[in-house]
Scaffold this active site. Structure first.
Site, PDB file in Angstrom:
ATOM      1  N   TYR A 115     -20.296  -0.348 -26.275  1.00  0.00           N
ATOM      2  CA  TYR A 115     -21.251  -0.919 -25.319  1.00  0.00           C
ATOM      3  C   TYR A 115     -21.352  -0.133 -24.010  1.00  0.00           C
ATOM      4  CZ  TYR A 115     -16.842  -3.084 -23.757  1.00  0.00           C
ATOM      5  OH  TYR A 115     -15.540  -3.304 -23.352  1.00  0.00           O
ATOM      6  N   ARG A 148     -13.292  -0.706 -14.964  1.00  0.00           N
ATOM      7  CA  ARG A 148     -12.068  -0.575 -15.761  1.00  0.00           C
ATOM      8  C   ARG A 148     -12.259   0.603 -16.705  1.00  0.00           C
ATOM      9  NH1 ARG A 148     -13.680  -2.617 -20.724  1.00  0.00           N
ATOM     10  NH2 ARG A 148     -15.045  -4.452 -20.661  1.00  0.00           N
ATOM     11  N   HIS A 174     -11.420  -3.950 -22.523  1.00  0.00           N
ATOM     12  CA  HIS A 174     -11.276  -5.255 -21.866  1.00  0.00           C
ATOM     13  C   HIS A 174      -9.849  -5.763 -22.020  1.00  0.00           C
ATOM     14  CE1 HIS A 174     -12.211  -9.286 -20.496  1.00  0.00           C
ATOM     15  NE2 HIS A 174     -11.728  -9.765 -21.619  1.00  0.00           N
TER      16      HIS A 174
END
Length: 359
Positions: A272, A258, A262
């Site tokens: 991250y 992606r 999120h």
């Protein structure tokens, strides 16, 4: 035991048909799709990328509610859905609204779903349920739907989606085990985009692949290049054929990515993910790869793509306008939809809110 595990893992090589340059590297596996089918697949992918961009903008404007970006996962989502039939049953996760739309849900209702409006959850004659918010819950539901189809003698399948994080849930194992035990015609698609929110897949499981988890359930397992729309389509088509022929369910792991956060609810992927990784996956963009393939066959052009983009923008504009025109949701609407016959406590609440809403 270590050697046994390695032998299992080595059986799950990544299935691919198109490489990153859009070149066919597995001619024997090429699906039988017409030129029109190939163009339609690309049209849906381009349209969905524009829908994602507009949905993010609408979310930032406060005109949508919950939204999970889809850019990067178009081949995984739409390649698999393209192998489905209208009478097949779809059980999506919250990132799988595109499949729901292409399965027949009007676009304005998809926007209402994002807003939490009850009408956005009314599927009508679409063979689907609302996108599942609870991680992995749709896996056990799919096993049940598939078993129902088998008992009715239907030649159809139940297809569900989750992410790599969903493969860490108990429902994932229970649903696959149940479907395998009863030979239910189910297809479990795990879109491994490498992160369950911020947790990398390497920290979620000691297994080298998610596909190998099918072994314990006694069902077919396949790992596929999730940025290759033809490979995803072929893997799903084969799984569907096995299912309707009475050969049981299949677990498909699509290796995808992606590009966005999120969800739009405050996630920051830069905390991250590293830039080198993002750059590497951008080179694998499913639209770029498939565009190169189609252009080599004189089936796609910049003009065709611009037509799709403009059409998508117009349809999205009309759909959000229609969503805006829907009656505002009331508490009494929700209460009235909960039960066929209201229990006493909800009857009391209904009267209370009727009075409030009449003022």
């Amino acid at each position: 035991m270590k050697r046994t595990i390695e032998n299992v893992e080595n059986q799950f090589e990544t299935f691919q048909i198109l490489n990153e340059d859009g070149e066919v590297v597995n001619q024997d596996a090429m699906p039988e799709l017409s030129d029109e089918d190939l163009q339609e697949l690309m049209r849906r992918m381009v349209y969905t990328r524009i829908l994602d961009q507009r949905s993010i903008a609408l979310n930032r404007q406060g005109r949508l509610g919950f939204y999970a970006p889809t850019a990067g996962q178009e081949a995984s989502q739409l390649g698999s859905h393209f192998a489905m039939e209208k009478e097949d049953f779809l059980l999506p996760g919250y990132r799988d609204v595109p499949q729901l739309i292409w399965h027949g849900l009007p676009l304005y209702q998809a926007f209402l779903f994002s807003r939490g409006h009850f009408h956005g959850n009314q599927m009508g004659d679409v063979n689907a349920v609302s996108p599942q918010i609870i991680i992995g819950a749709q896996i056990t539901q799919t096993a049940g739907v598939a078993l129902g189809m088998k008992k009715r003698g239907k030649k159809n399948v139940a297809v569900t989606y989750t992410g790599d994080g969903g493969a860490s849930q108990g429902d994932f194992y229970e649903g696959m085990n149940f479907a395998g035990a009863f030979g239910a015609p189910a297809i479990f698609i795990v879109q491994n985009n490498r992160y369950a929110i911020s947790v990398p897949v390497e920290k979620q499981s000691a297994a080298q692949t998610i596909a190998q988890k099918a072994v314990a359930a006694g069902i077919e397992g396949v790992q596929v290049d999730g940025m290759d729309v033809l490979a995803v389509y072929k893997a799903t088509q084969d799984a569907r054929e096995r299912a309707i022929n009475g050969e049981g369910p299949t677990l498909i792991e699509t290796l995808t990515y992606r590009y966005g956060p999120h969800t739009m609810a405050g996630d920051d992927p830069t905390r991250y993910r590293v830039e080198d990784e993002e750059n590497e996956w951008e080179k694998k963009d499913p639209l770029v790869r498939f565009r190169k393939f189609l252009e080599s066959k004189d089936l796609w052009s910049e003009e065709k793509e611009n037509e799709v983009i403009e059409n998508a923008k117009e349809e999205i504009k009309a759909a959000i306008k229609k969503a805006d025109e829907q009656p505002k949701q009331k508490v009494t609407d929700l209460i009235s939809l909960m039960h066929e016959e209201l229990p006493q406590n909800l009857q009391d609440q209904m009267e209370e809110y009727k009075e409030k809403e009449s003022k």
